[in-house]
Design an enzyme around this catalytic site. Structure first.
Site, short mmCIF file in Angstrom:
data_model
loop_
_atom_site.label_atom_id
_atom_site.label_comp_id
_atom_site.label_asym_id
_atom_site.label_seq_id
_atom_site.Cartn_x
_atom_site.Cartn_y
_atom_site.Cartn_z
N TYR A 281 0.84 -1.20 0.00
CA TYR A 281 0.00 0.00 0.00
C TYR A 281 0.88 1.25 0.00
O TYR A 281 0.71 2.15 -0.83
CB TYR A 281 -0.92 -0.01 1.23
CG TYR A 281 -1.64 1.30 1.45
CD1 TYR A 281 -2.68 1.69 0.61
CD2 TYR A 281 -1.27 2.16 2.49
CE1 TYR A 281 -3.34 2.90 0.81
CE2 TYR A 281 -1.91 3.36 2.69
CZ TYR A 281 -2.95 3.72 1.85
OH TYR A 281 -3.58 4.92 2.05
N1 LIG Z 1 -8.51 7.01 6.26
C1 LIG Z 1 -7.22 7.10 6.48
O1 LIG Z 1 -6.75 7.00 7.60
C2 LIG Z 1 -6.26 7.34 5.35
C3 LIG Z 1 -4.91 7.53 5.67
C4 LIG Z 1 -4.01 7.77 4.64
C5 LIG Z 1 -4.45 7.85 3.33
N2 LIG Z 1 -5.77 7.64 3.03
C6 LIG Z 1 -6.18 7.75 1.63
O2 LIG Z 1 -7.28 8.64 1.56
C7 LIG Z 1 -8.17 8.26 0.53
C8 LIG Z 1 -9.56 8.08 1.08
O3 LIG Z 1 -9.53 7.07 2.09
P1 LIG Z 1 -10.79 6.62 2.91
O4 LIG Z 1 -10.35 6.35 4.29
O5 LIG Z 1 -11.91 7.54 2.66
O6 LIG Z 1 -11.03 5.20 2.20
P2 LIG Z 1 -12.38 4.56 1.61
O7 LIG Z 1 -12.03 3.19 1.23
O8 LIG Z 1 -13.50 4.78 2.56
O9 LIG Z 1 -12.64 5.45 0.32
C9 LIG Z 1 -12.10 5.14 -0.94
C10 LIG Z 1 -13.28 5.00 -1.92
O10 LIG Z 1 -12.74 4.81 -3.22
C11 LIG Z 1 -13.51 3.83 -3.89
N3 LIG Z 1 -12.64 3.20 -4.88
C12 LIG Z 1 -11.59 2.37 -4.66
N4 LIG Z 1 -11.03 2.00 -5.82
C13 LIG Z 1 -11.75 2.61 -6.81
C14 LIG Z 1 -11.67 2.60 -8.22
N5 LIG Z 1 -10.75 1.88 -8.86
N6 LIG Z 1 -12.56 3.34 -8.93
C15 LIG Z 1 -13.51 4.07 -8.28
N7 LIG Z 1 -13.63 4.10 -6.94
C16 LIG Z 1 -12.77 3.38 -6.21
C17 LIG Z 1 -13.96 2.87 -2.81
O11 LIG Z 1 -15.15 2.20 -3.16
C18 LIG Z 1 -14.14 3.79 -1.61
O12 LIG Z 1 -15.49 4.18 -1.47
C19 LIG Z 1 -7.56 6.99 -0.07
O13 LIG Z 1 -6.78 7.36 -1.18
C20 LIG Z 1 -6.68 6.46 1.03
O14 LIG Z 1 -5.62 5.68 0.52
C21 LIG Z 1 -6.68 7.40 4.02
#
Ligand SMILES: NC(=O)c1ccc[n+]([C@@H]2O[C@H](COP(=O)([O-])OP(=O)(O)OC[C@H]3O[C@@H](n4cnc5c(N)ncnc54)[C@H](O)[C@@H]3O)[C@@H](O)[C@H]2O)c1
Ligand SMILES: *[C@@H]1O[C@H](CO)[C@@H](O)[C@H](O)[C@H]1NC(C)=O
Length: 492
Positions: A281
């Site tokens: 990741y």
């Molecule tokens: N929540 C955290 O603590 C955290 C920390 C660091 C980075 N991030 C990053 O922040 C972003 C949002 O994270 P989150 O916590 O809301 O995660 P999440 O999984 O709730 O949201 C990501 C969304 O993207 C959608 N998705 C995934 N692959 C896809 C694709 N190929 N096409 C279309 N949609 C797709 C999923 O269905 C999901 O609803 C992500 O990029 C994640 O890597 C989150």
């Protein structure tokens, strides 16, 4: 906790769902067929039988087709049922799938479709932005979309609703957004043809790209989904944005604190080394930062990467520790806590969602224009930025559990083991001075205050009666039997 065994694309999930529906229909037809055949004249029945057998065979073929060629179905998109219902003028579109099955790419064209998309994406304030939010049915995406909409910006959401964690929660967020007039299209960011049409239909000023495969441990089970969404998908979004000149949008996208990998030099600053990822990741997010550099350099795209630090809060992600621990405590199931290899507590810079949303909007507001590849030299280079968005105060995970116990009024059944080296890092701690300087980012929510808001939402969403909890009776949540070994998805 739902961890799908293989697929995470909505296309295959949709296809599977269709397959199930068709199978049910087919077997229902079979039962009917047998009843009738048994009770009526044999000659008449046999011609019925032949006809029905043909129908069944056709259905079976369609099933097979749907299951084996999900890519054709991936072109289908759905306006949310709620959005379609709440919009007065345009009828719910049920024809798009049929057209898709016939292989036509005209499914997401058409006047009604464009009207719906434009209505959602059009700002309602002077100088408002028009933002494409990918991952809008996700945790951070849904919150950002709502905040943008609330201040009058135009927002169009995109999400593939994959089953990495309960799609029902994503659908609930989609309904919430629909109630505020934000459309979330069900589509994959790798669908270049759809992105093309969206950019042709709407003059997006910004893209908030949050769609990704999150979670550090799941990468050991489904490595290719990380490559597909976080690398190929990122390129797909950059490509679509780069090729649009009128205007060429500015991009803000989610990297991750996990790029700091095994660093111990706290607090983490943006210029610290990021070449020792501890998970696939993290490696895909690091790759994303390199890809961002290339697209900025070649196409003059304005790109801002945000390194989120363990974001938590209402409507959060069920695969993350605070969420799955809350579930396990409620269900009376044991939780597994990690101790670092040197015996110290694992600590996280837990960051409350509202603070992260302010950071995302601040980054969008200060993004600076894309310059395009031609004019780039005259107008100077387009901005390429990266910021930490953390809380600046790491808290031991054990303390996080103690707060949850207090808020839920119930003790956790804890098991402490040494952290395996399968993706997690012993601690995270953000230095946010750059975000503070450039867009006034100042996180204000303590873990106590933030978890209180989370637990309030959690109890309400899963209809859990806190009074019953305190008495120690088992309360039915949708928790699975699985132990919470996979629970500390800490810095994803
Ligand atoms: N929540 C955290 O603590 C955290 C920390 C660091 C980075 N991030 C990053 O922040 C972003 C949002 O994270 P989150 O916590 O809301 O995660 P999440 O999984 O709730 O949201 C990501 C969304 O993207 C959608 N998705 C995934 N692959 C896809 C694709 N190929 N096409 C279309 N949609 C797709 C999923 O269905 C999901 O609803 C992500 O990029 C994640 O890597 C989150
Ligand atoms: C945080 O980062 C800024 C800018 O890089 C730096 O000047 C400052 O010393 C850092 N703070 C700490 C506590 O390391």
């Amino acid at each position: 906790m739902p961890h799908p065994s293989s697929s995470s694309s909505s296309a295959s999930v949709d296809a599977a769902a269709k397959g199930v529906k068709l199978e049910r229909y087919a077997s229902g037809g079979g039962a009917l067929l047998m009843r009738r055949a048994g009770s009526s004249k044999i000659v008449a029945a046999s011609s019925h039988l032949l006809f029905r057998a043909t129908v069944l065979a056709t259905l079976a073929l369609v099933c097979l087709f749907a299951v084996h060629y999900p890519s054709l179905l991936s072109r289908s998109f759905r306006l949310s049922a709620a959005a379609a219902a709440s919009s007065s003028s345009s009828p719910p579109r049920q024809t798009s799938r049929h057209r898709n099955l016939l292989g036509s790419s005209s499914a997401y064209a058409g006047a009604a479709w464009e009207r719906e998309v434009r209505r959602s994406a059009t700002p309602r304030r002077d100088g408002g932005m028009s933002v494409l939010v990918t991952g809008a049915a996700g945790f951070v995406g849904a919150h950002c979309a709502l905040a943008l909409r609330a201040r009058g910006d135009g927002v169009l959401g995109l999400d593939n609703f994959n089953a990495y964690y309960e799609p029902g929660l994503k659908r609930a967020r989609q309904r919430l957004l629909a109630s505020r007039g934000v459309v979330v299209l069900g589509a994959d960011i790798n669908d270049a043809a759809l992105l093309e049409r969206l950019f042709a239909a709407v003059p997006f000023t910004h893209v908030l790209h949050l769609a990704a495969q999150a979670g550090v441990r799941y990468a050991m089970r489904a490595p290719q989904t990380y490559v597909a969404s976080n690398v190929a998908g990122l390129v797909s979004v950059f490509e679509a944005a780069a090729r649009h000149a009128d205007p060429q949008p500015a991009i803000v996208w989610a990297s991750s604190s996990s790029v700091y990998g095994l660093n111990t030099d706290a607090p983490f600053s943006e210029d610290h080394r990021t070449d020792r990822p501890a998970s696939l990741y993290a490696a895909t997010k690091k790759a994303g930062e390199a890809i961002a550099h290339a697209y900025n350099h070649i196409y003059g795209l304005s790109i801002t990467g945000l390194r989120f630090f363990t974001v938590y809060g209402p409507w959060g992600r069920p695969d993350m520790a605070y969420f799955s621990f809350a579930r396990s405590i409620v269900a009376g199931e044991p939780i597994t806590l990690f101790r670092a290899a040197d015996g110290t507590d694992v600590r996280r810079d837990f960051t409350y969602i509202d603070d992260v949303v302010k950071g995302c909007l601040g980054a969008l507001d200060t993004a600076g224009k894309s310059t395009g590849s031609k004019s780039g030299k005259k107008r100077g280079p387009a901005p390429l930025r990266v910021y930490n968005l953390g809380n600046t105060s790491p808290v031991p995970v054990t303390r996080m559990v103690a707060i949850l116990e207090k808020l839920l009024g119930k003790k956790a059944n804890k098991r402490v083991v040494t952290m395996p080296s399968n993706g997690d890092v012993p601690f995270t701690h953000a230095n946010v001075s750059h975000a503070a300087r450039d867009f006034g980012y100042h996180p204000t929510t303590s873990l106590d205050a933030g978890l209180r808001k989370f637990v309030e939402w959690f109890l309400q969403y899963y209809k859990i009666d806190p009074a019953k909890l305190a008495k120690g009776s088992r309360v039915g949540t949708k928790t699975t039997k699985k132990k919470s070994m996979g629970a500390i998805s800490a810095a994803s």
